[in-house]
Design an enzyme around this catalytic site. Structure first.
Site, PDB file in Angstrom:
ATOM      1  N   VAL A  70       0.852  -1.192   0.000  1.00 35.82           N
ATOM      2  CA  VAL A  70       0.000   0.000   0.000  1.00 35.82           C
ATOM      3  C   VAL A  70       0.882   1.233   0.000  1.00 35.82           C
ATOM      4  CG1 VAL A  70      -1.734   1.327   1.272  1.00 35.82           C
ATOM      5  CG2 VAL A  70      -1.892  -1.162   1.203  1.00 35.82           C
ATOM      6  N   ALA A 115       4.414   4.140   2.955  1.00 33.09           N
ATOM      7  CA  ALA A 115       4.006   2.893   2.307  1.00 33.09           C
ATOM      8  C   ALA A 115       4.221   1.741   3.281  1.00 33.09           C
ATOM      9  CB  ALA A 115       4.808   2.676   1.035  1.00 33.09           C
ATOM     10  N   LYS A 116       3.664   0.614   2.997  1.00 28.42           N
ATOM     11  CA  LYS A 116       3.887  -0.581   3.822  1.00 28.42           C
ATOM     12  C   LYS A 116       3.477  -1.790   3.001  1.00 28.42           C
ATOM     13  CE  LYS A 116       5.080  -1.556   8.173  1.00 28.42           C
ATOM     14  NZ  LYS A 116       5.942  -0.803   9.107  1.00 28.42           N
ATOM     15  N   GLY A 117       4.072  -2.945   3.325  1.00 27.92           N
ATOM     16  CA  GLY A 117       3.722  -4.171   2.614  1.00 27.92           C
ATOM     17  C   GLY A 117       3.579  -5.323   3.577  1.00 27.92           C
TER      18      GLY A 117
END
Ligand code: NAD
Length: 427
Positions: A70, A115-117
């Site tokens: 995201v 952001a992050k995953g």
């Protein structure tokens, strides 16, 4: 909160961490002046990618894992944020974590968006070969949106420098050229930065030191209780101890130990020797009940384990004058209200644990210039970035008569929304 503010794929009855973020936005909105006109930007992640990650297991059969990346907001620069491998990862969680990265990066004025995953997997169930195949396929699937100028992943829960090495290698092979800057938290031998491992714990120390000076709390002999003796907690314990503070209690997944005369974290690390389950056998401290940890007589409490630890149920027991949030989201909003009413100052996660992403930024800068800094350079620059951020947020909190979390959100959201307003809407 109005359900109209929610993206359509979020169930308003079970909004989870993303709902918590929306609540935090509601608290900051009245303080944003004309920029509040842009706040809906932060209620809508810019880009959510859900990918299927098929992996051939060692026995030949194929399992499918769900992966996410995201990019919450890219107004101030490329996305930046970790990748988490955990069976409980959900889109709501990754959205919230990416939003908190937007706030954290802007709070310390790094030129990044948030952001992050994550991948919904229990990595403990995979062999090393399966973990490598999962990492490489996930990287390839999100490859169209990451890159040194687009979005730069890093380690988070259950991911480490080996996984970053596989991610960097996979991305580089797909691109046809070595791209060290696509991830941070890499091994030193392939472009990682000195000082990255202890950076989050060191950052906790720097902002605590600044707050303690202003609160009239001497560091020498300050009594500190720490929850979590992993990467963040153990580094912070060593740095506080070396600066003259006294670690009076430590809690981790194995239990809780205490010693009013102080626990030497260097000696404890040597005793544990990589086996955290041995905590309760440490001879230089006594084991106490987990529930008694929150009421330990101390000056500073450092939660550095999990989210949702200080709640309305235990906040009243806390005797510390200062809480430094090493973990992400350890204090519920209701608990923070109780703590503030009792005269306790809370240094919020988006400031207190920003040391890790700050040194990740240094790693990315060093990769871009292929010029590497000394460990002293890293420590000095980290100290300067966090001290300046702290000073600005402390002054803002005093000027607006708000707590430090709200001040951090005002500072960060104003920076993001100012960039948003200046860039305007295309077309
Ligand atoms: P880690 O896995 O190295 O350590 C976690 C610690 O928490 C361990 O000591 C573990 O025993 C303890 N723990 C787990 N369950 C517990 C429980 N039920 N009760 C008490 N203790 C428990 O993780 P870490 O990297 O140190 O991260 C800790 C927190 O800091 C997380 O919230 C993470 O998101 C946050 N954080 C980490 C970094 C970083 O650079 N590592 C940066 C920013 C934020």
């Amino acid at each position: 909160m109005t359900t109209a503010a929610l993206p359509s794929f979020i169930d308003p009855a079970r909004i989870g961490p993303w709902g918590m973020f929306l609540e935090q936005l509601e608290r900051v909105e009245p303080h944003l002046g004309p920029l509040a006109a842009w706040i809906d930007t932060l209620r809508h992640p810019k880009r959510c990618l859900i990918v299927d990650v098929p992996v051939r297991m060692d026995d030949g059969h194929i399992r499918h894992f769900e992966g996410f990346r995201v990019q919450h907001n890219l107004s101030r620069g490329p996305g930046k944020g970790g990748v988490r491998f955990h069976p409980d990862v959900t889109l709501s969680e990754v959205m919230a974590l990416s939003a908190w990265m937007t706030v954290k990066n802007a709070a310390v004025n790094l030129p990044y968006g948030g952001a992050k995953g994550g991948v919904r997997v229990n990595p403990a169930e995979l062999s090393m070969a399966e973990l490598e195949r999962l990492t490489r396929r996930y990287t390839s699937e999100i490859g169209s949106i990451i890159g040194p100028d687009r979005d730069i992943p890093a380690p988070d829960v259950n991911t480490n420098e080996q996984i970053m090495a596989w991610m960097m290698d996979t991305y580089s092979i797909n691109q046809g050229s070595t791209q060290t800057g696509v991830v941070t938290g890499k091994p030193i031998s392939m472009g990682g930065s000195l000082g990255r491992k202890d950076a989050t714990g060191r950052g906790c120390y720097v902002v605590a030191r600044e707050a303690m000076q202003r609160l009239g709390m001497p560091m020498e002999g300050a009594r500190i209780a720490i929850q979590g003796f992993g990467n963040v907690g153990s580094a912070a314990a060593r740095i506080f101890h070396d600066a003259g503070a006294k670690i009076v209690a430590i809690q981790d997944a194995a239990g809780t130990i205490a010693n009013t005369n102080g626990i030497n974290p260097h000696a404890l690390l040597g005793f544990l020797n990589g086996n955290p389950r041995a905590l309760l056998d440490y001879p230089e401290a006594e084991a106490i009940a987990n529930a008694d940890f929150w009421g330990v007589d101390c000056d500073l409490l450092l939660p550095a384990a999990l989210e949702n630890q200080i709640t309305a149920a235990n906040a009243g027991q806390v005797r510390a004058k200062l809480i430094v949030e090493g973990a992400n989201g350890p204090t519920t909003p209701q608990a923070e209200d109780i703590l503030n009413a009792n005269g306790c100052t809370v240094l919020p996660d988006v400031l207190a644990n920003a040391g890790g992403v700050t040194v990740s930024y240094f790693e990315w800068v060093q990769n871009a210039s292929s010029f590497f800094w000394t460990e002293k350079d890293i420590h000095d620059r980290l100290d300067r970035v966090l001290t300046e951020a702290f000073q600005g947020i402390w002054d803002l909190a005093a000027a607006r008569k708000v707590n430090l979390r709200t001040a951090t959100y005002i500072m960060a959201c104003s920076r993001v929304l100012e960039a948003r307003a200046l860039r305007g809407i295309y077309p």
